[in-house]
Design an enzyme around this catalytic site. Structure first.
Site, PDB file in Angstrom:
ATOM      1  CD  GLN A  57     -26.034  -5.357   8.045  1.00  8.21           C
ATOM      2  OE1 GLN A  57     -26.042  -4.224   8.522  1.00  8.21           O
ATOM      3  NE2 GLN A  57     -25.710  -6.417   8.759  1.00  8.21           N
TER       4      GLN A  57
ATOM      5  N   PRO B 220     -11.853   3.417  15.164  1.00  5.12           N
ATOM      6  CG  PRO B 220     -10.310   4.021  13.534  1.00  5.12           C
ATOM      7  CD  PRO B 220     -11.011   2.837  14.116  1.00  5.12           C
TER       8      PRO B 220
ATOM      9  CB  SER C 258     -33.172   0.254   6.608  1.00  4.21           C
ATOM     10  OG  SER C 258     -32.204   1.185   6.192  1.00  4.21           O
TER      11      SER C 258
ATOM     12  CB  THR D 186     -18.629  -1.142  16.455  1.00  7.16           C
ATOM     13  OG1 THR D 186     -19.189  -2.186  15.665  1.00  7.16           O
ATOM     14  CG2 THR D 186     -18.684   0.151  15.651  1.00  7.16           C
TER      15      THR D 186
ATOM     16  CE  LYS E 108     -33.769   0.583   1.143  1.00  3.29           C
ATOM     17  NZ  LYS E 108     -33.508   2.044   1.142  1.00  3.29           N
TER      18      LYS E 108
ATOM     19  CB  VAL F 280     -23.005  -0.769  19.131  1.00  2.00           C
ATOM     20  CG1 VAL F 280     -23.672   0.564  18.823  1.00  2.00           C
ATOM     21  CG2 VAL F 280     -22.810  -0.942  20.631  1.00  2.00           C
TER      22      VAL F 280
ATOM     23  CE  LYS G  84     -19.469   2.749  10.962  1.00  2.00           C
ATOM     24  NZ  LYS G  84     -20.061   1.583  10.297  1.00  2.00           N
TER      25      LYS G  84
END
Lengths: 315, 315
Positions: A89, A44, A112, A40, A136, A36, A46
């Site tokens: 991303q 509020p 992903s 982050t 991808k 992370v 996450k």
């Protein structure tokens, strides 16, 4: 190793599917790590999620796709890397692959995906959906070229997005519509749904499994394959009411892909065309040389059916 | 085909090296295309540059790395794609590779390199330089995995950045310093310089050349290989004055890489260490199975020497 569960790192842990994978990692008894950004923590929503992660035993690692050292350091602490980064991303996973390659210790990488089965879907994909699939697929080719052990997860349609809205493709609909509904095409194409928690469970089951090594894990829960007409009929039966249906033709959807001015909408229209009109998802046989079906390899998972899932919305 | 010059598309045409490649394309008689964003036309500096391109016969194509259709459409019109995108867009070249793969007609792709010879430089690279090299190497592996014909260009140090500042690593210095100068390490490592116009010329010469197919083209003009001490001495001789020298040790540079708070500065410090202290550039033999040296394959190019280049600053 047989009774020692692999250490799992999730990149994109606070995202739409990442959080379910983190939770499944903990639930299934894996030492679970989340990368992370320190910034982050003050978000509020996450930030609260990250706090929940920490309280459930997740190890937080601070870093970012753009901070190579942070990625290498994180990868060196784990056995498995699962990326759930968002559409913007996908290409940046090149940086993650560079770090995995440098770390040298990763036993399985899951890039992903968590949506369409790319190479099958590509035939019918148009516009921005096609572009994303091709991007991808490049990431797949790079992983394979670098000899990184992988599993690709094709999870088809998230129930939280597709079932809860009766395929109305409006995120965050609190419950399925009770008056009228758009039906894409003639509503007869078969579509596969999977509840997010189950996507997490199946994904985590796969990470240490030799049967899913260098294969695509296809999540096709047999009771969750419905045409849109069947899905709407199931809901109508549950609420005891017939919905007004407006059929939207392939031509109209194509026009939306061309003319909608919001890029994310164009992308969603392209998925509507691919999934609900072209209906490729349940239309092909899984080639055993490249894929395995999740409910077959993990028959012990008691997945949530679409029928059960809809019950939460019946008051 | 022998007397028909290939059509060339430059992605990153208004950038630091892209503009020299566009100009060289025109100069060498290639139909030359530049992918530009429509919004860039109104940029005061880049808009003027694009206008100059158009006036010199460059075909402008509107598009963007994030607009897959624009990339496919552009690629289909040409034979060769040269990417000169900046550091922040290296990974995004995955999108360009997807488009090249879909277009299916590209005879040569030159990804954005135009600097270090990555796999040799990687041994001594640290920090953000190492991260960028590894990212560029992933792009190489993907190109190779996809079977796209390629040429990688290792152009080492741009004269406009390194010679004009006497390696003071401050972009935009109007002329070399006349009073004092920092010397990196002991100033004895050999470094290779090449004037931007010549980088453009050599690059364009290579695009149709079977000798550079699937190879790295190394730009090592034999008269342009200097240690920093030699470069400073050459300048001192030209201006008839001795500069005050401050030697900066490897340890101090390493400390800057760690502690400088500006990411781009960290990157530049890492290059200073690699190039001027470790001095890998002229330190290895080019393996003929993977590389060719530009001044050897193109002896007809009358490149600008460092000695000539410095003359412009002697008033």
């Amino acid at each position: 190793m047989a009774d020692q569960k692999s250490k799992i790192l999730v990149i994109g842990a606070t995202g739409a599917i990442g959080k379910f994978i983190v939770k499944a990692g903990v639930r299934e008894g894996h030492p679970t790590f989340a990368l992370v950004r320190e910034s982050t923590l003050s978000d509020p929503i996450k930030g609260k999620l990250i706090e929940d992660f920490r309280n459930s035993g997740v190890v937080l690692l601070y870093g970012d796709l753009n901070d190579h050292e942070s990625l290498v350091k994180a990868a060196k602490q784990v056995d498995v890397v699962i990326s759930t980064v968002g559409i913007s991303q996908i290409a940046d996973q090149v940086k993650l692959i560079a770090a995995i390659k440098e770390a040298g210790n990763i036993k399985r990488f899951l890039p992903s995906e968590f949506g369409s089965d790319l190479e099958y879907g590509l035939n019918d994909a148009v516009g921005p959906a096609k572009a994303t699939f091709e991007e991808k697929i490049q990431i797949r080719r790079l992983i394979e070229a670098q000899g990184i052990p992988y599993t690709y997860v094709a999870s088809y349609c998230f129930a939280g997005f597709h079932v809860s809205s009766l395929a109305q493709i409006q995120p965050g609909l609190p419950s399925p519509p009770r008056d009228k509904v758009f039906v894409w095409g003639d509503g007869t194409s078969k579509v596969i749904f999977c509840v997010e928690e189950d996507i997490g469970t199946y994904t985590i089951k796969a990470v240490d499994d030799p049967r899913t090594l260098n294969k695509t894990l296809c999540l096709r829960p047999p009771n969750n394959i419905y045409s849109m007409n069947e899905l709407v009929a199931l809901w109508e039966k549950k609420i005891g009411k017939t919905l007004e249906k407006t059929y939207v033709t392939e031509e109209e959807i194509l026009k939306n892909i061309q003319e909608d001015s919001i890029p994310m909408n164009k992308f969603i229209w392209a998925l509507v065309l691919l999934i609900y009109v072209k209906g490729y998802q349940a239309n092909y046989k899984i080639d055993p040389s490249s894929g395995v079906e999740a409910s077959q390899v993990y028959p012990d998972v008691k997945y949530t059916t679409v029928e059960e899932y809809l019950d939460q919305f019946v008051l």
